[in-house]
Design an enzyme around this catalytic site. Structure first.
Site, PDB file in Angstrom:
ATOM      1  N   SER A  86      56.944  17.413  43.756  1.00  0.00           N
ATOM      2  CA  SER A  86      56.970  16.420  42.691  1.00  0.00           C
ATOM      3  C   SER A  86      56.807  15.038  43.304  1.00  0.00           C
ATOM      4  O   SER A  86      57.414  14.738  44.343  1.00  0.00           O
ATOM      5  CB  SER A  86      58.298  16.492  41.929  1.00  0.00           C
ATOM      6  OG  SER A  86      58.490  15.328  41.137  1.00  0.00           O
ATOM      7  N   ARG A 117      16.953  40.378  18.666  1.00  0.00           N
ATOM      8  CA  ARG A 117      17.390  39.485  19.749  1.00  0.00           C
ATOM      9  C   ARG A 117      17.901  38.196  19.156  1.00  0.00           C
ATOM     10  O   ARG A 117      17.310  37.671  18.219  1.00  0.00           O
ATOM     11  CB  ARG A 117      16.237  39.210  20.729  1.00  0.00           C
ATOM     12  CG  ARG A 117      16.637  38.293  21.897  1.00  0.00           C
ATOM     13  CD  ARG A 117      15.550  38.215  22.974  1.00  0.00           C
ATOM     14  NE  ARG A 117      15.367  39.503  23.621  1.00  0.00           N
ATOM     15  CZ  ARG A 117      14.275  40.260  23.484  1.00  0.00           C
ATOM     16  NH1 ARG A 117      13.272  39.849  22.746  1.00  0.00           N
ATOM     17  NH2 ARG A 117      14.187  41.429  24.101  1.00  0.00           N
TER      18      ARG A 117
END
Length: 351
Positions: A273, A312
């Site tokens: 941290s 398609r």
């Protein structure tokens, strides 16, 4: 700067994966597409559709061919797919009469989808191995700390005494099942795509099935009839990947909660941290949860891509291109972080 956290200059340190990135690279895609073109020529020559000499020349050209990638990019913006320009360049490289036999009877989707299947098959094998490593690390935890006591928690509240082995069981069983399913999929789910212009292989007439079977053999893929508008195999693979990341997310969530409790787990390798030097954040555990939720969200998009209109769909196909690499990348990161987290467990259970 990139659009993706998976190849971002620094976020990729957390989320990236070089092995999977390589399979989605330009080089890997082009290599796989050229493998298709060479294998197609050999298959058609074997069934006397094109001359043997032409197949030999095409195979040799594919082996040493390096396309103009800038031209591929430029023409893809016009054509919507890379194959027309790739084939144009390859025909020039092959030259003479053999150039007419390059890509004979095939269409762009045959090349692109088969390239994808070749690369996804390799990824499935990679993921099975990584999943095995995670399983082994968790099994080792059971050997060390399995009998130790834990408190079961239901609906986030303390319930009854259990053992470490009980919780490990809930982590391991889904992963074992998913590894079996990955192995089965690697053997049977990755098929050659070869249908020609509209899925009928009209140019090959009565030899179509034999050529497709030979093409599949050449590429070590499964022989299926054309599936270019039927995407369930890809959806099944994505579903399995989301199950894997979901199971690893459950592992990560449990570890983060155990770390919060303070006396049930000891981890090494925590994140720092910037404001609180005493902290070690369970970064890997947290990111496993994020990746599980990410893939769960993307699955719906792949299900949208199942809707291919008629023979398609450019729209559904493009959606798949946007989503699939991200899902695979998330799974790669999850497996890497899952192994890292399991290996960093220094104690499980109450003392």
């Amino acid at each position: 700067m990139t659009y993706s956290a998976f190849d971002h200059p620094y976020l990729s340190g957390l989320l990236g994966d070089e092995a999977v990135a390589a399979e989605f690279s330009v080089a890997a895609d082009i290599r796989a597409m050229l493998s298709f073109e060479a294998a197609l020529a050999r298959a058609e020559a074997r069934h006397a559709i094109i001359p043997e000499a032409a197949a030999d020349r095409i195979t040799a050209a594919c082996r040493g061919f390096s396309p103009d990638v800038a031209a591929l990019r430029r023409e893809t913006a016009i054509d919507g797919v890379v194959v027309p320009e790739l084939v144009r360049q390859l025909r020039r490289a092959v030259g003479e009469e053999a150039a007419d036999y390059v890509h004979f009877g095939a269409t762009s989707q045959d090349v692109i989808d088969t390239s994808l299947m070749l690369r996804l098959k390799a990824i499935a094998g990679l993921f099975s191995g990584r999943l095995g490593a995670v399983i082994s690390a968790l099994e080792e935890c059971g050997q060390q700390w399995g009998p130790r006591p834990l408190t079961a928690r239901t609906r986030m509240q303390a319930a009854i005494p259990i053992t470490v082995a009980d919780r490990l069981h809930s982590w391991l069983e889904p992963l074992l099942d998913q590894q079996d399913r990955l192995d089965a999929m690697e053997a049977s789910a990755f098929a050659v795509q070869f249908g020609g212009a509209a899925g009928t292989l009209d140019k090959l007439e009565d030899k179509a099935d034999q050529v497709r079977e030979t093409l599949a053999e050449e590429l070590s893929l499964v022989d299926w009839p054309q599936w270019h508008s039927q995407r369930s195999a890809i959806a099944d693979f994505v579903h399995l990947l989301s199950l894997v990341t979901g199971s690893l997310g459950k592992f990560g969530q449990d570890v983060a909660l155990m770390a919060q409790a303070g006396d049930e787990i000891v981890l090494s390798g925590g994140g720092a941290s910037s404001a609180m030097p005493h902290k070690e954040n369970p970064v890997a555990a947290e990111v496993l949860v994020s990746l599980a939720r990410f893939n769960a969200t993307q699955v719906s998009g792949i299900h949208h891509a199942l809707v291919h209109e008629q023979e398609r769909s450019g729209a559904a196909w493009t959606l798949e291109w946007l989503l699939l690499p991200q899902i695979v990348g998330a799974t790669a990161a999850s497996l890497r972080l899952g192994l890292e987290l399991a290996a960093n467990i220094r104690r499980l259970g109450s003392v």
